[in-house]
Design a protein around this motif. Structure first.
Motif, PDB file in Angstrom:
ATOM      1  N   SER A   1      -5.364  -0.176  13.078  1.00  0.00           N
ATOM      2  CA  SER A   1      -6.712  -0.912  13.392  1.00  0.00           C
ATOM      3  C   SER A   1      -7.027  -1.908  12.473  1.00  0.00           C
ATOM      4  O   SER A   1      -7.650  -2.777  12.466  1.00  0.00           O
ATOM      5  CB  SER A   1      -7.816   0.199  13.584  1.00  0.00           C
ATOM      6  OG  SER A   1      -8.025   0.806  12.763  1.00  0.00           O
ATOM      7  N   GLU A   2      -6.243  -1.903  11.340  1.00  0.00           N
ATOM      8  CA  GLU A   2      -6.403  -2.845  10.479  1.00  0.00           C
ATOM      9  C   GLU A   2      -5.160  -3.783  10.201  1.00  0.00           C
ATOM     10  O   GLU A   2      -5.182  -4.859  10.086  1.00  0.00           O
ATOM     11  CB  GLU A   2      -6.578  -2.147   8.979  1.00  0.00           C
ATOM     12  CG  GLU A   2      -7.929  -1.503   8.905  1.00  0.00           C
ATOM     13  CD  GLU A   2      -8.093  -0.440   7.961  1.00  0.00           C
ATOM     14  OE1 GLU A   2      -7.583  -0.910   6.777  1.00  0.00           O
ATOM     15  OE2 GLU A   2      -8.578   0.684   7.767  1.00  0.00           O
TER      16      GLU A   2
ATOM     17  N   SER B 236      -2.011  10.929   8.466  1.00  0.00           N
ATOM     18  CA  SER B 236      -3.448  10.880   8.287  1.00  0.00           C
ATOM     19  C   SER B 236      -3.877  12.108   7.512  1.00  0.00           C
ATOM     20  O   SER B 236      -3.372  13.327   7.770  1.00  0.00           O
ATOM     21  CB  SER B 236      -4.160  10.947   9.784  1.00  0.00           C
ATOM     22  OG  SER B 236      -5.051  10.273   9.830  1.00  0.00           O
ATOM     23  N   PRO B 237      -5.146  12.234   6.692  1.00  0.00           N
ATOM     24  CA  PRO B 237      -6.002  10.921   6.653  1.00  0.00           C
ATOM     25  C   PRO B 237      -5.300   9.878   5.677  1.00  0.00           C
ATOM     26  O   PRO B 237      -6.262   9.326   5.112  1.00  0.00           O
ATOM     27  CB  PRO B 237      -7.282  11.595   6.159  1.00  0.00           C
ATOM     28  CG  PRO B 237      -6.851  13.111   5.495  1.00  0.00           C
ATOM     29  CD  PRO B 237      -5.426  13.419   6.115  1.00  0.00           C
TER      30      PRO B 237
ATOM     31  N   ARG C 105       0.957  -1.214   0.261  1.00  0.00           N
ATOM     32  CA  ARG C 105       0.098   0.012  -0.142  1.00  0.00           C
ATOM     33  C   ARG C 105       1.061   1.131  -0.024  1.00  0.00           C
ATOM     34  O   ARG C 105       0.619   2.366  -0.539  1.00  0.00           O
ATOM     35  CB  ARG C 105      -1.044   0.137   1.088  1.00  0.00           C
ATOM     36  CG  ARG C 105      -2.013  -0.900   1.319  1.00  0.00           C
ATOM     37  CD  ARG C 105      -2.651  -0.922   2.676  1.00  0.00           C
ATOM     38  NE  ARG C 105      -3.829  -1.431   2.852  1.00  0.00           N
ATOM     39  CZ  ARG C 105      -4.799  -1.633   3.767  1.00  0.00           C
ATOM     40  NH1 ARG C 105      -4.233  -1.159   4.816  1.00  0.00           N
ATOM     41  NH2 ARG C 105      -5.880  -2.297   3.738  1.00  0.00           N
TER      42      ARG C 105
ATOM     43  N   GLN D  95      -9.969   4.703  -2.441  1.00  0.00           N
ATOM     44  CA  GLN D  95     -10.625   6.171  -2.492  1.00  0.00           C
ATOM     45  C   GLN D  95      -9.379   7.284  -2.504  1.00  0.00           C
ATOM     46  O   GLN D  95      -9.252   8.077  -3.207  1.00  0.00           O
ATOM     47  CB  GLN D  95     -11.299   6.605  -1.343  1.00  0.00           C
ATOM     48  CG  GLN D  95     -12.783   5.949  -1.324  1.00  0.00           C
ATOM     49  CD  GLN D  95     -13.316   6.322   0.072  1.00  0.00           C
ATOM     50  OE1 GLN D  95     -12.574   6.520   0.889  1.00  0.00           O
ATOM     51  NE2 GLN D  95     -14.504   5.696   0.169  1.00  0.00           N
TER      52      GLN D  95
ATOM     53  N   PHE E 211      -9.426  14.059  11.276  1.00  0.00           N
ATOM     54  CA  PHE E 211     -10.124  13.262  10.083  1.00  0.00           C
ATOM     55  C   PHE E 211      -9.815  11.704  10.443  1.00  0.00           C
ATOM     56  O   PHE E 211      -8.811  11.478  10.614  1.00  0.00           O
ATOM     57  CB  PHE E 211      -9.517  13.494   8.851  1.00  0.00           C
ATOM     58  CG  PHE E 211      -9.678  15.105   8.507  1.00  0.00           C
ATOM     59  CD1 PHE E 211      -8.723  15.944   7.846  1.00  0.00           C
ATOM     60  CD2 PHE E 211     -10.955  15.815   8.663  1.00  0.00           C
ATOM     61  CE1 PHE E 211      -9.034  17.183   7.763  1.00  0.00           C
ATOM     62  CE2 PHE E 211     -11.273  17.110   8.562  1.00  0.00           C
ATOM     63  CZ  PHE E 211     -10.152  17.616   7.824  1.00  0.00           C
ATOM     64  N   PRO E 212     -10.996  10.920  10.016  1.00  0.00           N
ATOM     65  CA  PRO E 212     -10.703   9.683   9.852  1.00  0.00           C
ATOM     66  C   PRO E 212      -9.786   9.203   8.715  1.00  0.00           C
ATOM     67  O   PRO E 212      -9.488   9.978   7.801  1.00  0.00           O
ATOM     68  CB  PRO E 212     -12.066   8.877   9.823  1.00  0.00           C
ATOM     69  CG  PRO E 212     -12.734  10.131   9.394  1.00  0.00           C
ATOM     70  CD  PRO E 212     -12.344  11.410   9.766  1.00  0.00           C
ATOM     71  N   ARG E 213      -9.616   7.916   8.481  1.00  0.00           N
ATOM     72  CA  ARG E 213      -8.847   7.343   7.282  1.00  0.00           C
ATOM     73  C   ARG E 213      -9.547   7.135   6.052  1.00  0.00           C
ATOM     74  O   ARG E 213     -10.395   6.861   6.111  1.00  0.00           O
ATOM     75  CB  ARG E 213      -7.998   6.124   7.947  1.00  0.00           C
ATOM     76  CG  ARG E 213      -6.678   5.887   7.217  1.00  0.00           C
ATOM     77  CD  ARG E 213      -6.295   4.502   7.905  1.00  0.00           C
ATOM     78  NE  ARG E 213      -5.760   4.682   9.168  1.00  0.00           N
ATOM     79  CZ  ARG E 213      -6.426   3.913  10.339  1.00  0.00           C
ATOM     80  NH1 ARG E 213      -7.008   3.321  10.163  1.00  0.00           N
ATOM     81  NH2 ARG E 213      -5.710   4.334  11.594  1.00  0.00           N
ATOM     82  N   VAL E 214      -8.919   7.759   5.202  1.00  0.00           N
ATOM     83  CA  VAL E 214      -9.082   7.384   3.785  1.00  0.00           C
ATOM     84  C   VAL E 214      -8.919   6.039   3.271  1.00  0.00           C
ATOM     85  O   VAL E 214      -7.951   5.592   3.504  1.00  0.00           O
ATOM     86  CB  VAL E 214      -8.722   8.371   2.759  1.00  0.00           C
ATOM     87  CG1 VAL E 214      -9.139   8.368   1.465  1.00  0.00           C
ATOM     88  CG2 VAL E 214      -8.987   9.796   3.047  1.00  0.00           C
ATOM     89  N   ARG E 215     -10.079   5.395   2.514  1.00  0.00           N
ATOM     90  CA  ARG E 215      -9.755   4.312   2.211  1.00  0.00           C
ATOM     91  C   ARG E 215      -8.949   3.843   0.945  1.00  0.00           C
ATOM     92  O   ARG E 215      -8.837   4.850   0.402  1.00  0.00           O
ATOM     93  CB  ARG E 215     -11.131   3.282   1.906  1.00  0.00           C
ATOM     94  CG  ARG E 215     -10.978   1.762   1.719  1.00  0.00           C
ATOM     95  CD  ARG E 215     -12.495   1.451   1.501  1.00  0.00           C
ATOM     96  NE  ARG E 215     -12.578   1.590  -0.111  1.00  0.00           N
ATOM     97  CZ  ARG E 215     -14.151   1.791  -0.228  1.00  0.00           C
ATOM     98  NH1 ARG E 215     -15.159   1.853   0.578  1.00  0.00           N
ATOM     99  NH2 ARG E 215     -14.263   2.240  -1.310  1.00  0.00           N
TER     100      ARG E 215
ATOM    101  N   ASP F 234      -3.007   7.714   6.019  1.00  0.00           N
ATOM    102  CA  ASP F 234      -1.748   6.770   6.922  1.00  0.00           C
ATOM    103  C   ASP F 234      -2.208   5.521   6.539  1.00  0.00           C
ATOM    104  O   ASP F 234      -2.098   4.625   7.644  1.00  0.00           O
ATOM    105  CB  ASP F 234      -1.742   7.419   8.358  1.00  0.00           C
ATOM    106  CG  ASP F 234      -2.930   7.112   9.172  1.00  0.00           C
ATOM    107  OD1 ASP F 234      -2.942   7.295  10.298  1.00  0.00           O
ATOM    108  OD2 ASP F 234      -4.112   6.947   8.312  1.00  0.00           O
TER     109      ASP F 234
END
Lengths: 329, 188, 388
Positions: A224-225, A215-216, A150, A301, A294-298, A218
Motif C-alpha cells: 500500500s505504500e 509481517s509485521p 529499506r 520504529q 498485525f499491521p505493519r511497523v513503520r 514487511d
C-alpha cells in the motif's frame, strides 16, 4: 547393487550430492505447500475458504500458480542493468540450498555434519541482502530503489540480535554444530533449550520474522505504500524465484529455531523426521498467524525495536548465560 | 522502567490480538460459495422493469401512454412509441432528450388523466438497461401500476443487445398459454 | 533523476504548479502517489517531493473522477437528479440524499411526516455505521493489517442486507423522496435492525482488542498528523477530522434538522488531534449511532411515509436555499438556486472531503512517507465526493 549404493551414500561426497538433490526437491515441494498453507490460513482467519476451486479444496491451486508464473514473459525494464537485474533472483535463491545442508532433519538425515553449521547458515543467509540491493538498483525504478534500501537496512540490522540469540545457545552447548545442539536436547521435553533460554528464543523469533521480511516487518514489500518494493519490476519466474526464496528462508530460520530451541527431532513414538517437520511447520504457522493479525511497523520504529530493545536484551541474555555457566561449572 | 512496563503492556496487546484471530480461525465460514450456494435475500432485489398486462387481456399492457416514466427517467432509458387508433403506427412521438431550459412544464404534452378506455395503442416499449440506475422513479410514478420490477438478478449477456430489452415483446411472450409460459418464464 | 523525465511534459499540473516551488538543493526525489494506487481510496494523485524518506513538499492533484454532477444538476429536473446523489459519496449515500431532498423541501415548504423522519434517521445512521466500518477496514489495510477489513465487512454485509430490504439497493441508495421516503419499513427490517444493534454492540469490544489496543497500530497512529483546531477551522475541516482536534461541532447538534433534537446522543471528541484521536472519534461515533437507532426504533410512530399534501409538480419558487446535514465525513451542504422552472438554475454540492483533503499538504510536511499514508487514511477521504 544395493551394497554399492549404500557404500556410495555413506561416502561424504556421495552423501552431499544425494542431500543436495533431496533438498532441491524439498524446496520445490515446500514452495507449493507453503503457498497453499499461507492462503488457507489467511482464508480461515478471515472467515472464508481460501483457494477452493482448483482441485479438491483448492489443493491444485499452487500448481496453477506455478504454471501461471512460468508461462509469463520475462521482461527487463527499459534502462535496467541487465546483469544486476537478472543476477538478483539467482543470488537470492542460490545460497538457500547450501543453508539447508547442516540442518539435522533427523539423526540420519543430515546433509553435512559440519562443526560450523550455524556459522555457515548465518553467513550464506546474509547474501540475501546483497540480492535485494541488486534487485532494487538494477530495476531502474524509484519504488524498487526505496524498497531495496529499506530491505537492506532491515536485514543488516537484524543480523545482530539473531547472532546474539544463537550465541547464547552456542555458549551453553559449547559447539556450533547443529546436530550436537540437538543431541544435547534429547533428554525429554524439559531439556529443550526454550526452557533455559526463553528470552533468546523470543529474540531469535522476532529477528527471524524481520530477516525474512514477513509481517509485521514487511516494509520492503509494503504494497500500500510502494506498489511492491524491490520486486516491482519482476514478472513471471523472476518474481517466482524471489517468492520461493522468501519461503525457503522462512523454512531455514524456523528449522534453525527448532534445532536450537525446540529439541530438533526429539519426540516420542514417531521417527525424528516427523517431529522435526511438525515443529518447523508449527513455527511457520505462527509466522503466518502474525502476518494476518498485525499491521505493519513503520521503518524507523522497526530499527528502533532492533537497536533499542533486541540488541540490549540479547547482550543482557548473553551476559546472564555466561555468568550462569561460570557459576554452574 | 516506565518504558519497560509500556513495552510489556504492548506485548500483551499483541497477544490479545493473536487470541482473537485464533478464535476466528476456528469459526465457520461466512462467505457464500456462489454458484454452489445462492444468497437468500434476493426478494428485494429490483432487477430490470417489465410491463404488467391487463387482467382481462394478457397480451395488452396496462400502460396508458402518459409518458411519465419516460419523462422522469434520469437516464432516458425508456423508448416509447404509440399511435392513436385510426392513425399510422409508430408515430415518432418521443421528443428526445430535452435540454432546453425554456420548457416550463416538466411533463410531456401527451399527458392526460387516466381514461376509461384506452384509445392509444402501444407500438414500442423498450428499456435500455445499460443506462438504467434502478432508481425506481418509473415504477413509482406510473399512475396505473403498469410497470413492475422483475427481480431478475441473473441477467447476463455477451453483447450490448442483451441489455436492450424489448418489454412489449417480453409481455407478449409471457402471455403465451400458461403451461408453456411457466416453463419459459424461469429461462427468460 | 525524476525531474528530467517530467519536464518533457508541458502545460500539466506538475510543470505549472509543483516544479517552480521545488527546493534548490536538487537532491530530492519526485514521486507520484496515484492516481492508480492501493492506498489513495479512489483516483487521487499526490505529487510528493521526497528527501530520503521525509516529505519536503506535497500537492494533491484532483479531477481524475470529475463526473460533472453540478452540471447535471442544471440540466436534469429535480426528480431526475435523485439518483445522482447516491453516487457522489457512495459510502454515505443516504446523507447526500437527505441534503438534497432537505434543500428542496426547505425551498418548497414541504413538511415531512414524523414516521418518514424517523425512518430517515434510522437508515441514515445505519449507513453511517457501514461507512465507518469500511473506513476502518480500509485504513488498516493501508497500514498493513489485512484481516480487520474482512471482519468489518462481515458486519457491513448485515447492514447492507437490512437496507436492501427497504431501499432495494446495497450501496448507491436512491431512497429519499421529496416529502418522505420511497417505501415503508417492514417488520423484518425492524427485527433485523434490533438484532444488529445488539450484536454490533458486542462486536465493538472485539475490534478494540484486535486493533485499537494493538501496540503496532498505536505506534502508527499516535502523534501522527497532529491537527490544531485553528488550522482545522482555517481549512474548513468538519466531521471526525475536526472533532478529533477537540472541537465538538456536529451539524446534528448545532443546526438540528429532522428529529435529531429529540434524540439523545453524545459527540465524541479527541484531545490532541492526532490520527489516533480521529480513529477513536469514529469508533465512538459508531456506538453513538447504534444508540440513536435504538431510540428511533422505540419512537417510530405510525403514519404516512410520504407527505399527503405534496404539490403535483416539483417546481420550487424562485429563491435560494442552503441545507446541511452531518455525513460520515463531515458537513454535507447543498446550495440550491431555483429560477422557478422545473430544473435548478444552480446546484452546488459542498463536500466535506474536499476541505479535509486541503489539510493534507500542510499536515504531511516533513513527515515520513509511511506517516503520510496514515494521515491520508485518517482523514477518511472519498475521492468521487471531492471531484463530484
Amino acid at each position: 547393487m544395493i551394497a554399492q549404493l549404500t557404500a556410495w551414500l555413506t561416502h561424504p561426497l556421495g552423501h552431499m550430492i544425494a542431500a543436495l538433490a533431496a533438498i532441491m526437491a524439498f524446496l520445490g515441494v515446500n514452495g507449493l505447500v507453503l503457498v497453499y498453507m499461507e492462503r488457507k490460513v489467511a482464508g480461515f482467519i478471515q472467515r472464508r475458504p481460501g483457494p477452493y476451486e482448483v482441485g479438491p479444496q483448492g489443493l491444485l491451486q499452487p500448481v496453477a500458480d506455478a504454471g501461471k508464473l512460468i508461462s509469463k514473459q520475462l521482461t527487463t525494464p527499459d534502462g535496467a542493468d541487465t546483469l544486476m537485474f537478472w543476477a538478483a533472483p539467482v543470488l537470492s535463491m542460490a545460497p538457500v540450498v547450501i543453508c539447508f545442508l547442516p540442518i539435522p532433519f533427523s539423526p540420519l538425515l543430515t546433509g553435512m555434519d559440519v562443526n560450523l553449521g550455524l556459522l555457515l547458515i548465518l553467513a550464506f543467509s546474509g547474501l540475501n541482502s546483497l540480492a535485494l540491493c541488486l534487485a532494487g538498483w538494477g530495476s531502474n525504478n524509484k519504488y524498487s530503489l526505496l524498497g531495496a534500501a529499506r530491505a537492506v537496512a532491515q536485514a543488516v540490522a537484524y543480523e545482530i540480535p539473531l547472532l546474539l540469540a544463537v550465541l547464547a545457545v552456542a555458549f551453553q552447548t559449547g559447539s556450533l554444530n547443529l546436530s550436537v545442539i540437538v543431541q544435547e536436547q534429547s533428554g525429554g521435553l524439559l531439556s529443550w533449550n526454550v526452557f533455559t533460554h526463553p528470552l533468546a528464543f523470543f529474540i531469535f523469533f522476532v529477528a527471524s520474522v524481520a530477516e525474512t521480511n514477513r509481517s509485521p516487518f514487511d516494509l520492503p514489500e509494503a504494497e500500500s505504500e510502494l506498489t511492491a518494493g524491490f520486486h516491482t519490476e519482476y514478472s513471471g519466474m523472476g518474481f517466482g524465484i524471489f517468492f520461493l526464496a522468501e519461503y525457503s528462508y522462512m523454512v531455514i530460520v524456523c528449522a534453525v529455531a527448532t534445532a536450537l530451541f525446540l529439541g530438533g527431532w526429539d519426540g516420542p513414538v514417531l521417527p525424528g523426521i516427523w517431529w522435526f517437520l511438525a515443529k518447523v511447520f508449527g513455527l511457520i504457522f505462527v509466522m503466518m498467524w502474525f502476518r494476518w493479525t498485525f499491521p505493519r511497523v513503520r521503518f524507523d520504529q522497526l530499527l528502533n525495536i532492533c537497536w533499542k530493545w533486541l540488541i540490549p536484551l540479547g547482550l543482557l541474555n548473553l551476559v546472564v548465560t555466561a555468568l550462569m555457566l561460570k557459576l554452574v561449572r | 522502567m516506565r518504558s519497560l512496563i509500556k513495552a510489556l503492556k504492548g506485548l500483551w496487546s499483541l497477544a490479545v490480538g493473536l487470541r482473537i484471530t485464533a478464535v476466528e480461525l476456528v469459526k465457520p465460514q461466512i462467505t457464500v460459495h456462489y454458484p454452489r450456494e445462492e444468497v437468500k435475500n434476493l426478494v428485494s432485489y429490483r432487477g430490470h422493469i417489465e410491463l404488467v398486462p391487463l387482467d382481462a387481456d394478457l397480451q395488452t399492457p396496462r400502460c396508458i401512454m402518459c409518458w411519465r416514466c419516460v419523462d422522469n427517467c434520469p437516464s432516458r432509458c425508456i423508448t416509447l412509441r404509440m399511435h392513436v387508433k385510426g392513425e399510422e403506427a409508430g408515430r415518432a412521438a418521443d421528443p428526445g432528450l430535452r435540454l432546453a431550459p425554456d420548457i416550463q412544464v416538466p411533463y410531456s404534452q401527451h399527458r392526460t388523466p387516466p381514461p376509461d378506455v384506452i384509445e392509444r395503442v402501444l407500438d414500442v416499449y423498450r428499456l435500455n438497461y445499460s443506462l438504467c440506475s434502478l432508481c425506481g422513479l418509473c415504477v413509482q410514478n406510473c399512475p396505473v401500476d403498469a410497470i413492475r420490477f422483475t427481480g431478475n438478478a441473473y441477467l447476463v449477456g455477451t453483447t450490448r443487445q442483451t441489455f436492450d430489452i424489448d418489454l412489449l415483446a417480453r409481455l407478449r411472450q409471457r402471455a403465451v398459454p400458461k403451461a408453456a409460459a411457466r416453463g419459459t418464464a424461469r429461462a427468460a | 533523476m525524476g525531474r528530467d523525465v517530467n519536464e518533457k511534459l508541458t502545460g500539466d499540473f506538475y510543470t505549472n504548479h509543483f516544479a517552480p516551488g521545488l527546493s534548490e538543493e536538487g537532491d530530492t526525489l519526485i514521486l507520484n502517489i496515484g492516481p492508480q494506487h492501493p492506498a489513495t481510496h479512489g483516483v487521487l494523485r499526490v505529487i510528493v517531493e521526497l528527501d530520503g524518506e521525509y516529505i519536503r513538499k506535497s500537492e494533491p492533484v484532483l479531477g481524475y473522477i470529475h463526473r460533472m454532477h453540478e452540471k447535471m444538476g442544471e440540466v436534469k429536473t429535480y426528480a431526475q437528479y435523485l439518483p445522482n446523489m447516491g453516487r457522489v459519496d457512495y459510502l454515505h449515500a443516504l446523507a447526500w440524499n437527505w441534503a438534497y431532498v432537505g434543500a428542496v423541501e426547505k425551498l418548497m415548504g414541504i413538511t415531512v411526516p414524523p414516521r418518514a423522519e424517523y425512518i430517515r434517521v434510522i437508515t441514515c445512521e445505519l449507513n453511517r455505521i457501514s461507512s465507518h466500518l469500511l473506513w476502518w477496514g480500509a485504513y488498516l489495510l493501508d497500514l498493513g493489517g489485512f484481516t480487520p477489513i474482512l471482519y468489518g465487512f462481515a458486519d457491513r454485509e448485515r447492514i447492507l442486507d437490512i437496507l436492501q430490504i427497504v431501499t432495494g439497493s446495497r450501496l448507491t441508495y436512491c431512497y429519499f423522496r421529496f416529502g418522505g421516503v420511497a417505501a415503508d419499513v417492514t417488520d423484518e427490517f425492524i427485527a433485523l435492525t434490533r438484532q444488529f444493534c445488539r450484536d454490533f454492540t458486542r462486536r465493538l469490544p472485539m475490534y478494540r482488542d484486535l486493533v485499537t489496543g494493538n501496540m503496532i497500530l498505536r505506534g502508527r497512529c499516535e502523534e501522527i498528523g497532529v491537527l490544531a483546531p485553528e488550522m482545522a477551522r482555517r481549512y474548513g475541516a468538519t466531521g471526525p477530522v475536526l472533532r478529533g482536534s477537540g472541537v465538538a461541532y456536529d451539524v446534528r447538534r448545532f443546526e438540528p434538522y429532522s428529529v435529531y433534537d429529540r434524540l439523545a446522543f453524545d459527540i465524541p471528541t479527541g484531545q490532541t488531534g492526532d490520527a489516533m484521536d480521529r480513529y477513536e472519534v469514529r469508533m465512538a461515533e459508531m456506538a453513538q449511532s447504534v444508540r440513536i437507532i435504538e431510540q428511533a426504533l422505540e419512537a417510530l410512530p405510525e403514519g404516512h411515509i410520504l407527505s399527503p399534501d405534496l404539490p403535483e409538480r416539483v417546481i420550487p419558487p424562485k429563491g435560494e436555499v442552503y441545507f446541511a446535514v452531518e455525513g460520515a465525513r463531515g458537513k454535507i451542504g447543498v446550495y440550491l438556486l431555483s429560477d422557478g422552472t422545473a430544473r435548478p438554475y444552480r446546484l452546488k454540492l459542498r463536500s466535506p472531503s474536499f476541505s479535509n483533503l486541503s489539510l493534507f499538504a500542510e499536515l504531511a510536511q516533513g513527515t515520513l512517507l509511511a506517516d503520510a499514508v496514515s494521515i491520508m487514511g485518517s482523514l477518511d477521504l472519498v475521492i468521487p465526493e471531492i471531484d463530484r
